[in-house]
Design an enzyme around this catalytic site. Structure first.
Site, PDB file in Angstrom:
ATOM      1  CE  LYS A  25      -1.809   1.767   3.969  1.00 16.47           C
ATOM      2  NZ  LYS A  25      -1.698   3.207   4.147  1.00 16.47           N
ATOM      3  CG  ASN A  26       2.476   2.596   3.535  1.00 18.58           C
ATOM      4  OD1 ASN A  26       1.383   3.138   3.421  1.00 18.58           O
ATOM      5  ND2 ASN A  26       2.890   2.014   4.659  1.00 18.58           N
ATOM      6  CB  CYS A  55      -4.047  11.493  11.734  1.00 19.28           C
ATOM      7  SG  CYS A  55      -2.525  10.677  12.040  1.00 19.28           S
ATOM      8  NE  ARG A  72       1.298  10.533  10.159  1.00 19.57           N
ATOM      9  CZ  ARG A  72       0.770   9.439   9.625  1.00 19.57           C
ATOM     10  NH1 ARG A  72      -0.489   9.185   9.749  1.00 19.57           N
ATOM     11  NH2 ARG A  72       1.511   8.600   8.951  1.00 19.57           N
ATOM     12  CG  ASP A  82       3.149   1.806   9.429  1.00 18.27           C
ATOM     13  OD1 ASP A  82       2.652   2.608  10.228  1.00 18.27           O
ATOM     14  OD2 ASP A  82       3.223   2.024   8.204  1.00 18.27           O
ATOM     15  NE  ARG A  97      -6.535   4.700   6.028  1.00 15.82           N
ATOM     16  CZ  ARG A  97      -5.522   5.156   6.747  1.00 15.82           C
ATOM     17  NH1 ARG A  97      -5.621   5.280   8.041  1.00 15.82           N
ATOM     18  NH2 ARG A  97      -4.388   5.503   6.171  1.00 15.82           N
TER      19      ARG A  97
HETATM   20  C1  UD1 Z   1       5.514   6.911   8.078  1.00 12.59           C
HETATM   21  C2  UD1 Z   1       6.721   6.001   8.249  1.00 12.59           C
HETATM   22  C3  UD1 Z   1       6.918   5.190   6.996  1.00 12.59           C
HETATM   23  C4  UD1 Z   1       5.644   4.458   6.649  1.00 12.59           C
HETATM   24  C5  UD1 Z   1       4.486   5.457   6.539  1.00 12.59           C
HETATM   25  C6  UD1 Z   1       3.156   4.825   6.240  1.00 12.59           C
HETATM   26  C7  UD1 Z   1       8.780   6.451   9.476  1.00 12.59           C
HETATM   27  C8  UD1 Z   1       9.934   7.358   9.680  1.00 12.59           C
HETATM   28  N1  UD1 Z   1       7.915   6.799   8.513  1.00 12.59           N
HETATM   29  O1  UD1 Z   1       5.757   7.798   7.022  1.00 12.59           O
HETATM   30  O2  UD1 Z   1       7.979   4.261   7.176  1.00 12.59           O
HETATM   31  O3  UD1 Z   1       5.785   3.775   5.426  1.00 12.59           O
HETATM   32  O4  UD1 Z   1       4.374   6.157   7.787  1.00 12.59           O
HETATM   33  O5  UD1 Z   1       2.466   4.406   7.332  1.00 12.59           O
HETATM   34  O6  UD1 Z   1       8.649   5.459  10.159  1.00 12.59           O
HETATM   35  N2  UD1 Z   1       7.761  15.004  10.089  1.00 12.59           N
HETATM   36  C9  UD1 Z   1       7.998  16.329  10.287  1.00 12.59           C
HETATM   37  N3  UD1 Z   1       7.846  17.183   9.215  1.00 12.59           N
HETATM   38  C10 UD1 Z   1       7.469  16.746   7.981  1.00 12.59           C
HETATM   39  C11 UD1 Z   1       7.237  15.370   7.802  1.00 12.59           C
HETATM   40  C12 UD1 Z   1       7.393  14.526   8.884  1.00 12.59           C
HETATM   41  O7  UD1 Z   1       8.327  16.771  11.379  1.00 12.59           O
HETATM   42  O8  UD1 Z   1       7.360  17.560   7.057  1.00 12.59           O
HETATM   43  C13 UD1 Z   1       7.897  14.082  11.254  1.00 12.59           C
HETATM   44  C14 UD1 Z   1       6.562  13.466  11.615  1.00 12.59           C
HETATM   45  O9  UD1 Z   1       5.805  14.263  12.470  1.00 12.59           O
HETATM   46  C15 UD1 Z   1       6.982  12.181  12.263  1.00 12.59           C
HETATM   47  C16 UD1 Z   1       8.240  11.795  11.494  1.00 12.59           C
HETATM   48  O10 UD1 Z   1       8.702  13.005  10.893  1.00 12.59           O
HETATM   49  O11 UD1 Z   1       7.320  12.368  13.598  1.00 12.59           O
HETATM   50  C17 UD1 Z   1       7.977  10.740  10.421  1.00 12.59           C
HETATM   51  O12 UD1 Z   1       7.269  11.281   9.401  1.00 12.59           O
HETATM   52  P1  UD1 Z   1       7.204  10.630   7.946  1.00 12.59           P
HETATM   53  O13 UD1 Z   1       8.271   9.630   7.758  1.00 12.59           O
HETATM   54  O14 UD1 Z   1       7.127  11.728   6.952  1.00 12.59           O
HETATM   55  O15 UD1 Z   1       5.791   9.967   8.063  1.00 12.59           O
HETATM   56  P2  UD1 Z   1       5.038   9.223   6.965  1.00 12.59           P
HETATM   57  O16 UD1 Z   1       5.314   9.741   5.607  1.00 12.59           O
HETATM   58  O17 UD1 Z   1       3.644   9.136   7.445  1.00 12.59           O
END
Ligand code: UD1
Length: 417
Positions: A22-23, A116, A121, A304, A396
């Site tokens: 999915k991701n 969320c 995030r 995850d 989802r």
């Molecule tokens: C996360 C997971 C990813 C997984 C995806 C789907 C991690 C690091 N990331 O990705 O492996 O495939 O969920 O479920 O495990 N952040 C900021 N600023 C930003 C973006 C992120 O501060 O602009 C922080 C977030 O708040 C969080 C961390 O970085 O604490 C991880 O964020 P990110 O990797 O971007 O999250 P996802 O893309 O949701």
């Protein structure tokens, strides 16, 4: 809202097949916005999130058709540079359209994804990248709008190796003039898969899967046919499930190198995890030793799979600590486990688990996608029947979970409300 009724099981036996990631698929779909040529993605899971992305891309101008588990996507013309709020509010990954839209048309307008259940995030790192490439960013009326006459390659250092920001900046940079370097980039296998797909349509990307990704801008793209990588989180969920029970289970379509941290923890717990080509066999007597876990960006232990592993640790012998370092509020499932008889305390970013619990079936609620799956795992080792409510979260990310588990002998039924 629908629920699952899950019965405990004595032994898990048989084979279970993992679908496409999915991701990985969601950004692949968004990246097709870069090209006017037709693309095909094979092994796409028919999940709620995938269908949300289909709707968003259609609004933007994509023609999309399913053929079995393959998606045919063609975006001859961008009709709208905006992703609609009704979809973006349902799925954070919809923000993935920002980078490719900006690259192809110079304008992208996407609603702010908002918080969320698992934490704040933010999107500051995405924005930092777009700005470095020369875009101007405006926030207003709940939207973020990026504009650029032309994008120019730049060096972008990410303060945290964000998966989301790495994808978006990489896609935006594919058409920027000159060279972009993303430093402290995310190293997830889905990033590598996205880079492979982008290279197939004509991008010039190297270093994906390492800390530094180099993107040399190109002017236009062609089409491609691509197979999605297997879903490592779905696979990990089944490996953990098999470990928790008496079992002899073959989990099919697994890339073990994507799951090193998880497999090594399962082995530490006393489980046999045996790679067999593209499959993995798990043999367990259900008696597990407690281990400590710290979630980290890939290749560390994935956030995850934190909830699913917590489910395992509630019944393992001994006490353990889970440290959640990726998302600040990802322990919503703890109170649901405790309602089943688990003994878990939260202290800051850590969960302290006193193992050896005799879990009891009851009514529980999925608080998010992975927490929902974790409750199903707990239900299989609980005494009596468990009702897992709000399973729209589970849908989802797990395609037809009940049918897949039934192939292993699990008694699980979906009750539609
Ligand atoms: C996360 C997971 C990813 C997984 C995806 C789907 C991690 C690091 N990331 O990705 O492996 O495939 O969920 O479920 O495990 N952040 C900021 N600023 C930003 C973006 C992120 O501060 O602009 C922080 C977030 O708040 C969080 C961390 O970085 O604490 C991880 O964020 P990110 O990797 O971007 O999250 P996802 O893309 O949701």
């Amino acid at each position: 809202m629908s629920k699952f009724i899950v019965h405990p099981i004595d032994k898990l036996e048989g084979e279970i097949v993992v679908g496409g990631a999915k991701n990985g698929v969601l950004p692949l779909m968004a990246s097709v916005l870069l090209t006017a040529e037709p693309c095909v993605i094979h092994d796409v899971p028919d999940l709620k999130d995938v269908n949300v992305m289909i709707e968003i891309l259609k609004v933007i101008g994509a023609k999309i058709e399913w053929e079995g588990s393959s998606l045919h996507i063609e975006v001859p013309k961008i009709l709208k540079n905006e992703a609609p709020y009704e979809y973006v509010s349902k799925m954070r990954a919809s923000f993935d359209v920002m980078g490719p839209l900006l690259a192809r048309t110079g304008v992208a307008r996407v609603p702010m994804p908002g918080g969320c259940s698992i934490g704040e995030r933010p999107i500051d790192l995405h924005i930092k990248g777009f700005k470095a490439l020369g875009a101007t960013i405006e926030f207003g009326h709940g939207f973020v709008e990026a504009r650029a006459e032309k994008l120019v390659g730049a060096s972008v250092y990410l303060d945290f190796p964000s998966f989301g920001a790495t994808k978006n900046i990489m896609m935006a940079a594919t058409m920027a003039e000159g060279v972009t370097m993303i430093e402290n980039a995310a190293k997830e296998p889905e990033i590598v898969d996205l880079a492979n797909f982008l290279n197939q349509i004509g991008a010039k990307i190297s270093g994906a899967g390492t800390d530094t990704i180099k993107i040399t801008g190109v002017k236009s793209f062609g089409g491609a046919i691509h197979r999605a990588i297997p879903d490592r989180i779905e696979a990990g969920t089944y490996l953990i499930m098999a470990a928790m029970n008496k079992s002899n289970v073959l989990v099919k379509n697994v890339v073990t190198s994507h799951l090193k941290a998880v497999i090594s923890k399962l082995i530490e717990c006393g489980v046999q995890v045996i790679p067999e080509g593209d499959n993995v066999r798990v043999i367990s007597d259900g008696k597990l030793k407690a281990v400590d876990i710290t979630t980290l960006p890939h290749p560390g232990f994935p956030t995850d799979l934190q909830a699913q592993f917590m489910s395992l640790l509630t019944v393992a012998e001994g006490s353990s600590v889970i440290m959640e370092t990726v998302f600040e509020n990802r322990f919503m499932h703890v109170s649901e486990f405790n309602r089943m008889g688990a003994n878990i305390k939260i202290e800051g970013h850590s969960a302290l688990i006193q193992g050896g619990a005799k879990l009891q079936g009851t009514e529980v609620k999925a608080t998010d996608l992975r927490a929902g799956a974790a409750l199903v795992l707990a239900a299989l080792v609980a005494d009596g029947e468990t009702s897992v409510h709000d399973i729209y979260h589970i849908d989802r990310g797990y395609n037809n979970l009940e049918s897949k588990l039934q192939t292993l002998g699990v008694k699980i039924e979906r009750i539609q409300d």
